[in-house]
Design a protein around this motif. Structure first.
Motif, PDB file in Angstrom:
ATOM      1  N   TRP A 281       0.656  -1.177   0.054  1.00 29.09           N
ATOM      2  CA  TRP A 281       0.145  -0.077   0.080  1.00 29.09           C
ATOM      3  C   TRP A 281       0.912   1.145  -0.038  1.00 29.09           C
ATOM      4  N   THR A 282       1.947   1.245   0.740  1.00 32.57           N
ATOM      5  CA  THR A 282       2.927   2.481   0.715  1.00 32.57           C
ATOM      6  C   THR A 282       3.336   2.673  -0.513  1.00 32.57           C
ATOM      7  N   GLU A 287      -2.202   6.960  -1.301  1.00 34.54           N
ATOM      8  CA  GLU A 287      -2.801   7.499  -0.214  1.00 34.54           C
ATOM      9  C   GLU A 287      -2.450   9.131  -0.402  1.00 34.54           C
ATOM     10  N   LYS A 288      -1.275   9.561  -1.170  1.00 37.96           N
ATOM     11  CA  LYS A 288      -0.779  10.982  -1.588  1.00 37.96           C
ATOM     12  C   LYS A 288      -1.682  11.667  -2.696  1.00 37.96           C
ATOM     13  N   GLU A 291      -6.144  12.099  -1.099  1.00 38.41           N
ATOM     14  CA  GLU A 291      -5.897  12.495   0.271  1.00 38.41           C
ATOM     15  C   GLU A 291      -6.877  12.003   1.097  1.00 38.41           C
ATOM     16  N   ARG A 294     -10.162   6.580   2.334  1.00 36.86           N
ATOM     17  CA  ARG A 294      -9.848   5.765   3.458  1.00 36.86           C
ATOM     18  C   ARG A 294      -8.234   5.275   3.135  1.00 36.86           C
ATOM     19  N   SER A 295      -7.533   5.276   4.315  1.00 35.84           N
ATOM     20  CA  SER A 295      -6.184   4.519   4.044  1.00 35.84           C
ATOM     21  C   SER A 295      -6.208   3.433   5.265  1.00 35.84           C
ATOM     22  N   GLN A 296      -6.923   2.219   4.976  1.00 39.15           N
ATOM     23  CA  GLN A 296      -6.974   1.348   6.030  1.00 39.15           C
ATOM     24  C   GLN A 296      -6.581  -0.084   5.601  1.00 39.15           C
ATOM     25  N   SER A 325      -8.939  -3.062  -1.707  1.00 35.33           N
ATOM     26  CA  SER A 325      -8.529  -1.455  -1.173  1.00 35.33           C
ATOM     27  C   SER A 325      -9.174  -0.574  -2.149  1.00 35.33           C
ATOM     28  N   VAL A 329     -11.688   2.810  -2.261  1.00 39.78           N
ATOM     29  CA  VAL A 329     -10.924   4.158  -2.564  1.00 39.78           C
ATOM     30  C   VAL A 329     -11.967   4.784  -3.548  1.00 39.78           C
ATOM     31  N   TYR A 364      -6.019  12.569  -9.324  1.00 45.09           N
ATOM     32  CA  TYR A 364      -6.422  11.575  -8.715  1.00 45.09           C
ATOM     33  C   TYR A 364      -7.179  10.596  -9.117  1.00 45.09           C
ATOM     34  N   CYS A 368      -5.705   6.676  -9.885  1.00 47.95           N
ATOM     35  CA  CYS A 368      -6.648   5.589  -9.606  1.00 47.95           C
ATOM     36  C   CYS A 368      -6.882   4.630 -10.687  1.00 47.95           C
TER      37      CYS A 368
END
Length: 569
Positions: A281-282, A287-288, A291, A294-296, A325, A329, A364, A368
């Motif tokens: 995920w990182t 996530e950037k 923003e 959700r980042s879970q 995930s 998103v 974004y 995605c």
């Protein structure tokens, strides 16, 4: 390097969109787009498989076995021998099988359990006066997919259809009958009555008493085994045995020792998978760029852990977490971020899988879709290499269906239109994401990948749509807005109150609870033989439904705390 920090060419990850053609895979110039297939990661998975080999394959030999490993294998062998010794009197194994399944260690004894239950099913069930035993037989057989008639319980009814006095104080029998009634299907009035009676009667018998038995009964009423994720039932069962402190048969002690070692190994396995999920995920970098989404990753992989519980399915769980995930998103993009015109274009891009159409969309949305493209390509390539079948078309279609369902909800909200309950549920079953997730799960399991079976899954069959109904309605019963999001997409309760003027919120919620109960009955029926799907996929559909109540149990801030999620492991 983040996978999508730099713009990716539309040619970088491409798979033929046509299901009947062999796929053409052009690997991206960015090495991390197929990171999970790299030699380093393959080596890591190999190490994990070796560490947990005795869980997945107890007979596998190690060169340097510890005394603990020998003891573990010895205890497994003891139980297998007992199951085999009782092959001519299969009923002798019932209690042991119940304990094995309650502890979540049936993977070691699958063959013996299937053989025993098949023999009991062939013998047929007759009421012998022992309510606990007949209810246990009924539950174990239905759990295995055998269709047993509810008529075996008619002997405990009086001429008026009520329950005979002889069973009204049989706490053990009533508790097991309650558990058995949770596997009922539509039209089974006897079991409907049994569920209502046992729930009420057990509450009466526990009233004013304080004991360990009362605590266990109340837990069973709140979390029946059939509708509860295995991790919670196994912990509860182990705790119950330890608190009871009575003299137990030797086989029970052997099973507890097997469960203890399995638990340690499973914890290590889970930690390893979580570490890989957070790393993925990182590196993905979404996530950037998105923003507010959700980042879970912990929550997302928890879904995978609960849906696919076989310890040997590490790679499948890691792959399943990726589309899960993106469901979250993309849901946030439609619910929180996007303008209607942009969302319409985005949906069209996904429908056509058209990279050129991305040009007019904000960054974004572009990143995605590129992430979605890479994940779909990676999964398709793996399945084609392993099974010789290209799932690209089916996977892309599932994403198109999901985005179209999200777009319908966005249009409703934008126009202020509140749909009828029927309209809401027809769309909501798709927008729940369950169909997309279970299609991915089916493909990742790699079982019966035929044109006919995949088309059946694509049609959103009852075994999937029932689970989707459960999730959609449970989600709508959640307190306040999901996890403090700024957007909203309405709920079934709102639609019900609008459609049935004068109804109260409590009445609407009661109606929702009844619909969830009916969906469970349909799901139970779909899992009984003859079933067109494998037992592993049927169980996966049951597991996603079982996980729903836990994943939608929010705290005072409408969030699922990480510590709570970790407790589900």
């Amino acid at each position: 390097m983040a996978l999508i920090a730099t713009k990716i060419s539309s040619r970088s990850c491409f798979v033929s969109a046509y299901p009947n053609n062999s796929p053409t895979f052009l690997i991206s110039k960015f090495p991390n787009t197929v990171d999970s297939l790299s030699p380093a990661n393959t080596a890591k998975r190999s190490i994990l498989r070796n560490v947990h080999a005795s869980v997945s394959n107890p007979s596998k030999q190690f060169h340097n076995k510890t005394s603990l490993e020998y003891s573990h294998e010895l205890n497994i062998k003891k139980i297998k021998n007992i199951l085999s010794a009782n092959v001519d009197v299969p009923s002798e194994n019932l209690e042991m099988i119940d304990v094995i399944q309650s502890l979540g260690i049936d993977l070691h004894f699958r063959q013996g359990i299937e053989q025993t239950l098949h023999m009991i099913y062939k013998e047929g069930l007759q009421f012998n006066g022992d309510l606990h035993e007949i209810a246990l037989r009924f539950r174990l057989l239905r759990q295995e997919g055998h269709y047993v008639q509810e008529s075996i319980f008619k002997n405990i009814l009086d001429k008026k259809g009520g329950f005979k006095d002889v069973v009204k104080n049989d706490v053990k029998g009533l508790t097991e009958l309650f558990e058995a009634s949770e596997l009922r299907v539509e039209g089974e009035e006897t079991l409907d009555g049994a569920r209502e009676f046992t729930y009420s009667r057990l509450n009466e018998l526990c009233s004013g008493r304080e004991s360990h038995q009362k605590q266990e009964i109340m837990k069973s009423l709140a979390q029946p085994r059939h509708k509860t994720v295995r991790g919670l039932t196994s912990k509860r069962f182990t705790s119950m045995i330890k608190i009871a402190g009575q003299e137990d048969p030797e086989w029970l002690q052997s099973l507890l020792r097997v469960a203890e070692i399995d638990s340690i190994r499973l914890k290590s396995l889970t930690q390893g998978e979580m570490s890989q999920t957070f790393k993925w995920w990182t590196e993905l970098g979404l996530e950037k760029d998105v923003e507010k989404a959700r980042s879970q990753p912990l929550k997302w992989h928890t879904w995978s852990m609960k849906i696919l519980q076989d310890p040997t399915l590490t790679e499948q769980r890691l792959d399943l977490t990726k589309p899960i995930s993106l469901v979250y998103v993309i849901d946030d993009i439609f619910d929180v971020y996007g303008e209607l015109e942009e969302l319409t274009i985005f949906t069209r891009v996904v429908e056509r899988w058209d990279h050129k159409g991305l040009k007019t969309l904000p960054k974004y949305m572009r990143v995605c879709f590129e992430a979605l493209d890479m994940i779909t390509t990676e999964i398709s390539m793996k399945i084609y290499k392993s099974h010789g079948w290209n799932p690209t078309y089916a996977l892309r279609q599932s994403w198109a269906s999901l985005c179209k369902a999200f777009l319908v909800e966005a249009k409703w909200f934008n126009s202020g239109y509140l749909p009828t309950t029927e309209e809401y549920m027809k769309n909501g079953v798709v927008s729940s994401g369950v169909h997309l997730v279970m299609l991915h799960a089916y493909i990742l399991l790699g079982e019966e990948l035929t044109k006919e079976k995949v088309e059946l899954i694509e049609s959103n069959p009852g075994i999937v749509s029932s689970a989707a109904t459960i999730l959609r309605l449970w989600d709508d019963l959640g307190s306040a807005k999901d996890e403090n999001q700024d957007g909203t997409d309405g709920s079934y309760v709102e639609c019900y109150l609008n459609e049935y003027k004068g109804s109260t919120v409590d009445e609407a919620r009661t109606h929702v609870a009844q619909k969830i109960s009916r969906a469970w009955k349909r799901l139970n029926r779909e899992c009984l033989n003859p079933c067109p799907f494998s037992r592993s996929f049927s169980k996966a559909c049951l597991n996603i439904a079982r996980t729903v109540p836990l994943m939608y149990s929010y705290d005072d801030d409408q969030r699922l705390p990480d510590e709570y999620l970790k407790s589900l492991m």
